[in-house]
Every structure is written in C-alpha cells, then in structure tokens.
Design a protein around this motif. Structure first.
Motif, PDB file in Angstrom:
ATOM      1  N   GLN A 100       0.850  -1.216  -0.124  1.00 45.42           N
ATOM      2  CA  GLN A 100       0.026  -0.151  -0.172  1.00 45.42           C
ATOM      3  C   GLN A 100       0.910   1.089   0.023  1.00 45.42           C
ATOM      4  N   ARG A 101       1.804   1.120   0.529  1.00 47.11           N
ATOM      5  CA  ARG A 101       2.911   2.426   0.846  1.00 47.11           C
ATOM      6  C   ARG A 101       3.637   2.550  -0.573  1.00 47.11           C
ATOM      7  N   ARG A 102       3.881   1.569  -1.080  1.00 50.10           N
ATOM      8  CA  ARG A 102       4.530   1.605  -2.564  1.00 50.10           C
ATOM      9  C   ARG A 102       3.507   1.929  -3.593  1.00 50.10           C
ATOM     10  N   GLU A 103       2.090   1.792  -3.496  1.00 50.46           N
ATOM     11  CA  GLU A 103       1.204   2.178  -4.193  1.00 50.46           C
ATOM     12  C   GLU A 103       1.010   3.744  -4.116  1.00 50.46           C
ATOM     13  N   ALA A 104       0.984   4.114  -2.797  1.00 52.61           N
ATOM     14  CA  ALA A 104       0.836   5.563  -2.451  1.00 52.61           C
ATOM     15  C   ALA A 104       1.763   6.340  -2.933  1.00 52.61           C
ATOM     16  N   GLU A 105       3.042   6.028  -2.932  1.00 52.29           N
ATOM     17  CA  GLU A 105       4.126   6.694  -3.430  1.00 52.29           C
ATOM     18  C   GLU A 105       3.983   6.781  -4.892  1.00 52.29           C
ATOM     19  N   ARG A 106       3.787   5.734  -5.526  1.00 51.41           N
ATOM     20  CA  ARG A 106       3.597   5.686  -7.016  1.00 51.41           C
ATOM     21  C   ARG A 106       2.539   6.570  -7.627  1.00 51.41           C
ATOM     22  N   GLN A 107       1.448   6.367  -6.784  1.00 52.96           N
ATOM     23  CA  GLN A 107       0.229   7.369  -7.385  1.00 52.96           C
ATOM     24  C   GLN A 107       0.649   8.997  -6.741  1.00 52.96           C
ATOM     25  N   GLN A 108       1.524   9.159  -5.754  1.00 53.58           N
ATOM     26  CA  GLN A 108       2.051  10.625  -5.645  1.00 53.58           C
ATOM     27  C   GLN A 108       3.051  10.997  -6.805  1.00 53.58           C
ATOM     28  N   GLY A 109       3.819  10.215  -7.234  1.00 53.88           N
ATOM     29  CA  GLY A 109       4.783  10.608  -8.235  1.00 53.88           C
ATOM     30  C   GLY A 109       3.967  10.766  -9.715  1.00 53.88           C
ATOM     31  N   VAL A 110       2.798   9.910  -9.797  1.00 53.37           N
ATOM     32  CA  VAL A 110       2.161  10.141 -11.012  1.00 53.37           C
ATOM     33  C   VAL A 110       1.551  11.633 -11.037  1.00 53.37           C
ATOM     34  N   GLU A 111       0.970  12.071  -9.823  1.00 51.28           N
ATOM     35  CA  GLU A 111       0.434  13.057  -9.580  1.00 51.28           C
ATOM     36  C   GLU A 111       1.214  14.416  -9.491  1.00 51.28           C
ATOM     37  N   ARG A 112       2.497  14.174  -9.351  1.00 50.25           N
ATOM     38  CA  ARG A 112       3.441  15.082  -9.265  1.00 50.25           C
ATOM     39  C   ARG A 112       3.808  15.371 -10.748  1.00 50.25           C
ATOM     40  N   GLN A 113       4.024  14.404 -11.527  1.00 51.15           N
ATOM     41  CA  GLN A 113       4.170  14.370 -13.094  1.00 51.15           C
ATOM     42  C   GLN A 113       3.039  15.094 -13.620  1.00 51.15           C
ATOM     43  N   ARG A 114       1.796  14.716 -13.374  1.00 49.59           N
ATOM     44  CA  ARG A 114       0.669  15.478 -13.845  1.00 49.59           C
ATOM     45  C   ARG A 114       0.499  16.804 -13.782  1.00 49.59           C
ATOM     46  N   GLN A 115       0.838  17.284 -12.468  1.00 46.47           N
ATOM     47  CA  GLN A 115       0.882  18.885 -12.058  1.00 46.47           C
ATOM     48  C   GLN A 115       1.882  19.443 -12.866  1.00 46.47           C
ATOM     49  N   LYS A 116       3.184  18.787 -13.035  1.00 49.36           N
ATOM     50  CA  LYS A 116       4.349  19.457 -13.742  1.00 49.36           C
ATOM     51  C   LYS A 116       3.941  19.741 -15.218  1.00 49.36           C
ATOM     52  N   LYS A 117       3.307  18.667 -15.697  1.00 58.40           N
ATOM     53  CA  LYS A 117       3.000  18.553 -17.083  1.00 58.40           C
ATOM     54  C   LYS A 117       1.675  19.813 -17.339  1.00 58.40           C
ATOM     55  N   GLU A 118       0.891  19.887 -16.449  1.00 58.96           N
ATOM     56  CA  GLU A 118      -0.082  20.721 -16.548  1.00 58.96           C
ATOM     57  C   GLU A 118       0.473  22.287 -16.312  1.00 58.96           C
ATOM     58  N   ALA A 119       1.413  22.419 -15.588  1.00 63.17           N
ATOM     59  CA  ALA A 119       2.178  23.738 -15.273  1.00 63.17           C
ATOM     60  C   ALA A 119       2.837  24.167 -16.650  1.00 63.17           C
ATOM     61  N   GLN A 120       3.313  23.147 -17.267  1.00 65.30           N
ATOM     62  CA  GLN A 120       4.287  23.441 -18.196  1.00 65.30           C
ATOM     63  C   GLN A 120       3.149  23.785 -19.579  1.00 65.30           C
ATOM     64  N   VAL A 121       2.056  23.285 -19.583  1.00 67.27           N
ATOM     65  CA  VAL A 121       1.065  23.662 -20.624  1.00 67.27           C
ATOM     66  C   VAL A 121       0.729  24.994 -20.333  1.00 67.27           C
ATOM     67  N   VAL A 122       0.249  25.423 -19.391  1.00 64.41           N
ATOM     68  CA  VAL A 122      -0.371  26.656 -18.800  1.00 64.41           C
ATOM     69  C   VAL A 122       0.652  27.704 -19.052  1.00 64.41           C
ATOM     70  N   LYS A 123       2.120  27.391 -18.862  1.00 64.29           N
ATOM     71  CA  LYS A 123       3.063  28.356 -18.950  1.00 64.29           C
ATOM     72  C   LYS A 123       3.341  28.577 -20.680  1.00 64.29           C
ATOM     73  N   GLU A 124       3.278  27.566 -21.386  1.00 65.19           N
ATOM     74  CA  GLU A 124       3.313  27.567 -22.922  1.00 65.19           C
ATOM     75  C   GLU A 124       1.898  28.341 -23.260  1.00 65.19           C
ATOM     76  N   GLU A 125       0.624  28.162 -22.924  1.00 61.87           N
ATOM     77  CA  GLU A 125      -0.239  28.704 -23.264  1.00 61.87           C
ATOM     78  C   GLU A 125      -0.270  30.411 -23.039  1.00 61.87           C
ATOM     79  N   ARG A 126       0.407  30.652 -21.780  1.00 63.02           N
ATOM     80  CA  ARG A 126       0.561  32.067 -21.246  1.00 63.02           C
ATOM     81  C   ARG A 126       1.678  32.628 -22.236  1.00 63.02           C
ATOM     82  N   SER A 127       2.672  32.001 -22.685  1.00 68.18           N
ATOM     83  CA  SER A 127       3.714  32.608 -23.442  1.00 68.18           C
ATOM     84  C   SER A 127       3.099  32.833 -24.831  1.00 68.18           C
ATOM     85  N   GLU A 128       2.344  31.909 -25.408  1.00 72.06           N
ATOM     86  CA  GLU A 128       1.828  32.165 -26.568  1.00 72.06           C
ATOM     87  C   GLU A 128       0.650  33.360 -26.663  1.00 72.06           C
ATOM     88  N   PHE A 129      -0.121  33.296 -25.503  1.00 70.02           N
ATOM     89  CA  PHE A 129      -0.965  34.702 -25.359  1.00 70.02           C
ATOM     90  C   PHE A 129       0.013  36.067 -25.548  1.00 70.02           C
TER      91      PHE A 129
END
Length: 341
Positions: A28-57
């Motif tokens: 369960q701990r390993r699965e929770a850590e894996r989920q946290q890692g996936v969430e961090r990557q998702r947030q990082k990707k979303e932040a990059q997308v937002v940054k690129e969209e702001r830059s294009e705007f």
C-alpha cells in the motif's frame, strides 16, 4: 472413522500472521508513493502547458499592441501612442515571471526601440527652440585671476539636438542629447522639474561628478561614467546604464538595463525585473532618495510606488538556475545609505 491429524487444523503461527499483515502495508505504501509520483508528474505537465499557453498569448498580444503603437507613431495622435506604449510596457512587466529570458530580452528591445521612435516624433513636431543647461561651476578663490577660455573639449552641457531624428542606439555615441550632461569632471550637476518633464536625458563621459535630477524624465541613459553619483527622480519608462564603473546610481523606473558595468551600486525602485549583461561586482538595494515635490513627480510618471522588484535581477550571462549569479549581490542592510544630502 479416523480424525484428521491435529497438525492440519492448528491456528497459524504469530510470525506468519504478522508477515501476512505487514506485506499488504508495504504494498500500500509503494502504491501510494507511485500515485504521488504520477500526480506530481501530472501537475508538472499541466503547469508546463499553462506556461506555454501564457507565453503564446503574450507573444500574440504583444505583437498586436506593438503594431498598434507603430501605426499611431506613423500617423496617429502621439498622446494615444504614448498611452498604448505604456500599456505595452505593463504587459511585458506583468508577463516576465513566465517568459523565457530571450522572450524578455526581445520584448525589452522592442519597447526601447518604440520609446526612441516616440521621442524622435515628439522632437520633430516641436517648434525648434534653443536652450542649454549649464553645470554649476565651482567659484574661484578670491583674488584668483580668471584665465581666458581655452578651446578644449566642452564642459558639462545639455543642449537640444541640431537636427531632429531618433535617439542614438545602445552602445553608439550619437549626437548631442536633448537634455543632460557630458564630459564634465569633479562637478556638481543638477536639473529640475521644468527641464526634465517627460524629456529623454543622457549623462555621458562624466568623471567624479555628483548629478541630481529632480523631476520626472521620460528615459535616462548613463554612458561611460566613472566614479560618479547619480540621484534621479522617477523615470516614466526605461533607464539604460552602459560602460560605467565605480558609480553610485539611485534610480526609479519601469525598466532597468545595465550593460558592461562594474564595481557599482544601485538603489532602485523598479516595477519590472532589472537586467544585467556583461557586468561584474554590481549590487542592489531599495530606492531611498527623496526631495520636495517627489510625490508629484511619481504621480506624473505613472510608476506604482507599491511595486518594487529591486531584489529581482536577471543576469543574461548566467544561465544556471541552481546557483546564484556571482556577478551581482544585495547590499547588506547595515551598509545601505539612507541620507543623501
């Protein structure tokens, strides 16, 4: 009928039960850590997308506003062009935090070019006037015989350009400035509100001078100065410092760019991030100069007194993000100057 042996019906041993409980917890701990890692990557990707969209705007909005200012400079009312240009500067200032350094630099160069074009157009439309500002000369001791004037280089001078045209580009000597001082040594130099109001000011080739600019200038350029102190009231747009050394500069402006400068201290009120390039041993502190009538000059300049990014400096020669630039620093609080007169 025979009974089953007791060994087959006995309860599990305590050690086996403990292992059966611990193993799922680890999973369960390993699965929770894996989920946290996936969430961090998702947030990082979303932040990059937002940054690129702001830059294009930003790129699209900046290009649109720049074209509007250019059209107004060519044929429209200059006051409207000036207002749109201030809006363009504000757009750049508010977008700096998510733009790449090269995008910031391109935007700053475009704004500086338009400011020069605006100053040139204003000068073209002005009725030609002859005016000059003299440096404050030191009085000769009593009984000293006055020497005849020598045909040496001129002392500090501030004169209108002989022919209208755009201001000199960065790094170029250009013609005489519209307003300012040049080639003075060990002198007290001063301009007041009436002389400075929304004018472009140039200080060049000064040695050991103390300059007071009390009023609201449009732009300020400080070039090739050594061992000088420059105290400047609010500048509506940009300040460029180029090729200076051992200077003390007190500046309030929207944009500060410093090139090829060393061993100098800056006390600044700046609404965008300051930029340095080709600089060594420069240091920064918040703006502390004051004089009677300064509040009115700030109001006419349009600068926001509540917004000061004096400690945010972009070094275009230092690309590492994990280590601070060795070319600039903050002046320790106990070493800062608070009284200038």
């Amino acid at each position: 009928k025979m009974e089953a042996p007791a060994a087959f019906v006995a309860s599990p041993q305590p050690e086996a039960a403990s292992a059966a409980v611990v193993l799922p917890e680890r999973l369960q701990r390993r699965e929770a850590e894996r989920q946290q890692g996936v969430e961090r990557q998702r947030q990082k990707k979303e932040a990059q997308v937002v940054k690129e969209e702001r830059s294009e705007f930003f790129v699209a909005a900046f290009a649109r506003e720049r074209e509007a200012v250019e059209a107004l400079l060519a044929a429209g009312p200059l006051e409207e062009a000036a207002a749109r240009l201030q809006g363009l500067q504000k757009l750049l200032t508010e977008s700096v935090r998510f733009l790449a350094p090269y995008e910031v630099r391109q935007g700053q160069e475009a704004v500086a070019r338009l400011q020069g074009d605006l100053a040139a157009r204003r000068q073209q439309l002005q009725p030609k006037k002859k005016f000059a500002f003299r440096a404050l000369k030191k009085e000769a001791p009593p009984g000293t015989e006055r020497r005849p004037a020598e045909p040496a280089r001129p002392a500090a001078a501030a004169a209108a350009a002989a022919t209208p045209g755009p201001g000199p580009a960065e790094g170029e000597s250009g013609g005489p400035p519209l307003c300012g001082f040049s080639r003075a040594e060990d002198e007290e130099l001063e301009l007041g509100p009436a002389e400075l109001l929304q004018r472009d000011v140039v200080l060049s080739e000064l040695r050991g001078c103390r300059v007071r600019l009390r009023g609201n200038a449009n732009t300020l350029r400080v070039r090739d100065c050594r061992g000088c102190t420059v105290l400047c009231g609010p500048v509506s747009t940009s300040v460029l410092v180029d090729g200076c050394s051992d200077c003390l500069l007190v500046l309030a402006c929207q944009q500060l760019r410093t090139h090829r400068t060393r061993d100098s201290r800056f006390y600044v009120q700046v609404t965008s991030r300051a930029v340095i390039e080709g600089c060594t041993n420069v240091s920064f502190a918040p703006y502390t100069w004051s004089y009677p009538g300064m509040e009115g000059d700030f109001e006419s300049s349009g600068l926001d007194r509540n917004r000061n990014n004096w400690r945010l400096v972009d070094d275009f020669d230092w690309l590492a993000t994990d280590k601070p630039s060795p070319n600039w620093s903050l002046i320790p609080e106990q070493e800062r100057i608070s009284c200038w007169d």
